[in-house]
Design a protein around this motif. Structure first.
Motif, mmCIF file in Angstrom:
data_model
loop_
_atom_site.group_PDB
_atom_site.id
_atom_site.type_symbol
_atom_site.label_atom_id
_atom_site.label_comp_id
_atom_site.label_asym_id
_atom_site.label_seq_id
_atom_site.Cartn_x
_atom_site.Cartn_y
_atom_site.Cartn_z
ATOM 1 N N GLU A 53 0.822 -1.206 0.000
ATOM 2 C CA GLU A 53 0.000 0.000 0.000
ATOM 3 C C GLU A 53 0.857 1.256 0.000
ATOM 4 N N PHE A 89 -1.279 5.140 -7.352
ATOM 5 C CA PHE A 89 -2.670 5.571 -7.444
ATOM 6 C C PHE A 89 -2.964 6.293 -8.754
ATOM 7 N N THR A 107 -5.940 11.903 0.334
ATOM 8 C CA THR A 107 -6.872 11.298 -0.626
ATOM 9 C C THR A 107 -6.519 9.828 -0.865
ATOM 10 N N MET A 108 -5.217 9.522 -0.991
ATOM 11 C CA MET A 108 -4.778 8.133 -1.186
ATOM 12 C C MET A 108 -5.174 7.276 0.011
ATOM 13 N N HIS A 151 -7.660 7.817 1.997
ATOM 14 C CA HIS A 151 -9.114 7.676 1.940
ATOM 15 C C HIS A 151 -9.505 6.573 0.951
ATOM 16 N N ILE A 152 -8.834 6.513 -0.183
ATOM 17 C CA ILE A 152 -9.112 5.465 -1.176
ATOM 18 C C ILE A 152 -8.821 4.095 -0.587
ATOM 19 N N ASP A 197 -8.969 3.232 2.431
ATOM 20 C CA ASP A 197 -9.919 2.960 3.504
ATOM 21 C C ASP A 197 -11.296 2.523 3.004
ATOM 22 N N GLN A 198 -11.588 2.681 1.736
ATOM 23 C CA GLN A 198 -12.895 2.303 1.204
ATOM 24 C C GLN A 198 -13.002 0.790 1.089
ATOM 25 N N HIS A 211 -12.961 -0.704 -2.463
ATOM 26 C CA HIS A 211 -11.817 -0.478 -3.340
ATOM 27 C C HIS A 211 -11.037 -1.767 -3.474
#
Length: 145
Positions: free
Chosen positions: A26, A31, A112-113, A115-116, A118-119, A122
């Protein structure tokens, strides 16, 4: 300006505290925006302060070549870069204000990365039940810029 730099260090540390729980996959995942990955974004932020370092002590030579050594660097190395920068930055240098502004832009990309990641829906989001430590992902493609 010193007060501003102390503030930016505090804001950066909040992001670093979130990032330290990521897996290596990660941390290096591309991204497709900003610098590409969280790792590259953090290294680019560290590089921003190179002109304003007051006492270089050989530190900048490793920072100048971070793009060449990026594949071998991990979170501890990035944290070490920021500790060295914080110890040597000249907060009154003319380029520091511009570096701070650019750092906040890149910290926004990192947020933002995160947050992505954490979805739940995703493709790289597979959490442990505690949702604190991110696990390694299966079938993830990591690309280089």
């Amino acid at each position: 300006m010193a007060i501003d730099y102390n503030w930016v260090k505090s804001e950066r540390q909040q992001v670093l505290d979130k990032v330290k729980n990521l897996s290596e996959s990660e941390f290096a995942f591309n991204f497709g925006f900003g610098e590409g990955s969280i790792k590259k974004s953090l290294l680019a932020i560290a590089n921003l302060y190179q002109p304003s370092l007051s006492n270089k002590d050989g530190f900048t030579s490793s920072l100048e070549n971070y793009r060449d050594n990026e594949q071998t660097l991990n979170f501890a190395d990035v944290q070490h870069y920021f500790n060295a920068i914080d110890a040597h930055v000249d907060a009154d240098h003319p380029s520091t204000a511009q570096s701070i502004g650019e750092e906040f832009r890149r910290l926004g990309h990192i947020d933002t990365m995160l947050h992505i990641i954490d979805q739940e829906d995703h493709r790289i989001a597979e959490r442990t039940s505690s949702r604190q430590k991110v696990t390694e992902r299966l079938n993830m493609t990591i690309t280089r810029l």
